[in-house]
Design a protein around this motif. Structure first.
Motif, short mmCIF file in Angstrom:
data_model
loop_
_atom_site.label_atom_id
_atom_site.label_comp_id
_atom_site.label_asym_id
_atom_site.label_seq_id
_atom_site.Cartn_x
_atom_site.Cartn_y
_atom_site.Cartn_z
N LYS A 6 6.79 31.14 45.36
CA LYS A 6 5.70 31.39 44.32
C LYS A 6 4.92 30.14 44.02
O LYS A 6 3.75 30.46 43.30
N ILE A 7 5.09 28.99 44.51
CA ILE A 7 4.52 27.82 44.25
C ILE A 7 3.23 28.01 45.00
O ILE A 7 2.14 27.03 44.68
N CYS A 8 2.88 28.72 45.86
CA CYS A 8 1.51 28.73 46.63
C CYS A 8 0.63 29.83 46.37
O CYS A 8 1.07 30.85 46.27
N PRO A 9 -0.58 29.67 45.96
CA PRO A 9 -1.64 30.66 45.60
C PRO A 9 -2.06 31.55 46.81
O PRO A 9 -1.85 31.13 47.71
N VAL A 10 -2.61 32.79 46.65
CA VAL A 10 -3.04 33.66 47.72
C VAL A 10 -4.49 33.01 47.80
O VAL A 10 -5.19 32.90 46.89
N ILE A 11 -5.06 32.95 49.08
CA ILE A 11 -6.05 32.61 49.52
C ILE A 11 -6.95 33.85 50.06
O ILE A 11 -6.65 34.57 51.04
N SER A 21 -0.72 30.12 52.36
CA SER A 21 0.01 29.11 51.42
C SER A 21 1.27 28.91 51.71
O SER A 21 2.08 27.78 51.36
N SER A 22 2.21 29.71 52.23
CA SER A 22 3.53 29.56 52.60
C SER A 22 3.74 28.43 53.59
O SER A 22 4.70 27.68 53.75
N PHE A 23 2.55 27.80 54.52
CA PHE A 23 2.44 26.68 55.25
C PHE A 23 2.14 25.50 54.71
O PHE A 23 1.86 24.73 55.40
N SER A 24 1.68 25.50 53.56
CA SER A 24 1.16 24.31 52.76
C SER A 24 1.92 23.13 52.81
O SER A 24 3.39 23.35 52.86
N GLU A 26 2.65 21.10 50.44
CA GLU A 26 3.48 21.11 49.12
C GLU A 26 4.50 21.87 49.41
O GLU A 26 5.67 21.59 48.80
N PHE A 27 4.53 23.08 49.67
CA PHE A 27 5.62 23.91 49.87
C PHE A 27 6.68 23.42 50.70
O PHE A 27 7.74 23.30 50.38
N VAL A 28 6.48 22.85 52.13
CA VAL A 28 7.28 22.14 53.03
C VAL A 28 8.02 20.83 52.13
O VAL A 28 8.96 20.82 52.27
N ILE A 29 7.15 20.31 51.56
CA ILE A 29 7.79 19.13 50.89
C ILE A 29 8.88 19.45 49.84
O ILE A 29 9.82 18.83 49.80
N VAL A 30 8.55 20.69 48.85
CA VAL A 30 9.51 20.97 47.85
C VAL A 30 10.79 21.39 48.48
O VAL A 30 11.86 21.07 48.06
N ILE A 73 9.54 24.37 39.17
CA ILE A 73 8.71 24.50 40.20
C ILE A 73 7.60 25.57 39.90
O ILE A 73 7.72 26.57 39.40
N ASN A 74 6.29 25.00 40.26
CA ASN A 74 5.19 25.94 40.06
C ASN A 74 3.98 25.39 40.89
O ASN A 74 4.21 24.42 41.49
N THR A 75 2.79 25.97 40.67
CA THR A 75 1.55 25.42 41.53
C THR A 75 1.00 24.47 41.08
O THR A 75 0.23 23.81 41.83
N GLU A 76 1.25 23.77 39.85
CA GLU A 76 0.40 22.62 39.41
C GLU A 76 1.49 21.28 39.25
O GLU A 76 2.22 21.25 38.49
#
Length: 288
Positions: A6-11, A21-24, A26-30, A73-76
């Motif tokens: 859920k940490i990545c927004p829908v584009i 978003s699932s390949f962003s 930020e997602f990979v780093i977390v 964990i969140n998007t910000e």
């Protein structure tokens, strides 16, 4: 794990450049940061854990901090920065204490132990310095700390003695995190399992997940040599990327119901996740 999805927004579909978003990054780093501290806990118990008191207390500290880490964990990143990295700091400090006090060995007399302790200390210093500096510049040091913990063992892999690894235990621990992830994937896709009992989409999703999990079980129980002497690095690193693939696939399948998402990019992402997943399965038989 669901929070990681859920940490990545829908584009939206009409965006000129669409990156699922699932390949962003930020997602990979977390995922890498969470997985690498979990792997250090597994490695400690696998190679060095001899004190039941230290083991139990260390696990309780890590569990306490992990609850805060997961809830932050969140998007910000600006709002999650301090809580997330403070939890990481506590877990890393607990791991250093476990390696030093629970192994029954002196770090300067055991090269395996020395390499792990030095790596964790470098990660601790980077994350602590990042927290002191603050978000705008400290975030880079905190990410660097996580990457040090993740990548440094590869650079000094010759320091680690294969004979010290309890390989069956390592396989079991790594299998556990995959089982949990597949379970949460199924829970996250429950929106498709409503209405008629035999809907084509729900059946197709269930068969897909069952096939993915089935191939993992066959590979892990039948094809891997459980009595080999190996550092276990290939197995551990492949499971990190396997986790990223499963979580990315979960996010992609969840977005099937969101019609604003580009179908071409969505199917491309799902296909890429499958390639990564089966590629990781293939590499698990490599001895390293």
């Amino acid at each position: 794990m669901v929070k990681l999805i859920k940490i990545c927004p829908v584009i939206p579909r009409d965006q000129s450049v669409f990156i699922l978003s699932s390949f962003s990054l930020e997602f990979v780093i977390v995922v890498i940061i969470v997985m690498q501290i979990w792997l250090y806990q597994v490695l400690y118990i696998n190679r060095f854990g001899k004190s039941r008191i230290v083991d139990a207390v260390g696990l309780l500290i890590s569990m306490y901090a992990m609850v805060y880490l997961a809830n932050s964990i969140n998007t910000e990143w600006s709002t999650t920065f301090r809580a997330f990295n403070t939890a990481v700091l506590l877990i890393v400090a607990s791991l250093i204490w476990q390696y030093l006090c629970g192994s029954g060995q002196h770090p300067f007399h055991d090269r395996d132990l020395r390499a792990f302790v030095i790596t964790l200390i470098l990660e601790l210093v980077a994350v602590l310095t990042g927290l002191v500096i603050g978000y705008h510049y400290g975030i880079y040091l905190c990410v660097l700390g996580g990457l040090i913990g993740f990548l440094m063992p590869i650079t000094v892999y010759r320091q680690f003695v294969p004979q010290k690894v309890n390989f069956p235990h390592l396989v079991e621990r790594l299998s556990l995190i995959i089982i949990i992830t597949f379970g949460e994937t199924l829970v996250n896709l429950t929106r498709y399992f409503t209405g008629p009992l035999f809907k084509p989409l729900s059946l197709a999703l269930f068969v897909l997940l069952a096939s993915l999990f089935g191939t993992y079980v066959i590979q892990g129980e039948r094809l891997i040599n459980h009595h080999q002497h190996t550092r276990g690095f290939v197995l551990m690193y492949s499971h990190v990327f396997m986790m990223i693939a499963i979580l990315s696939m979960t996010a992609g399948l969840d977005y099937l119901a969101v019609f604003s998402v580009s179908r071409l990019s969505l199917w491309g992402s799902l296909s890429g996740s499958l390639v990564v997943y089966y590629g990781c399965l293939y590499t698990n038989n490599i001895v390293f």
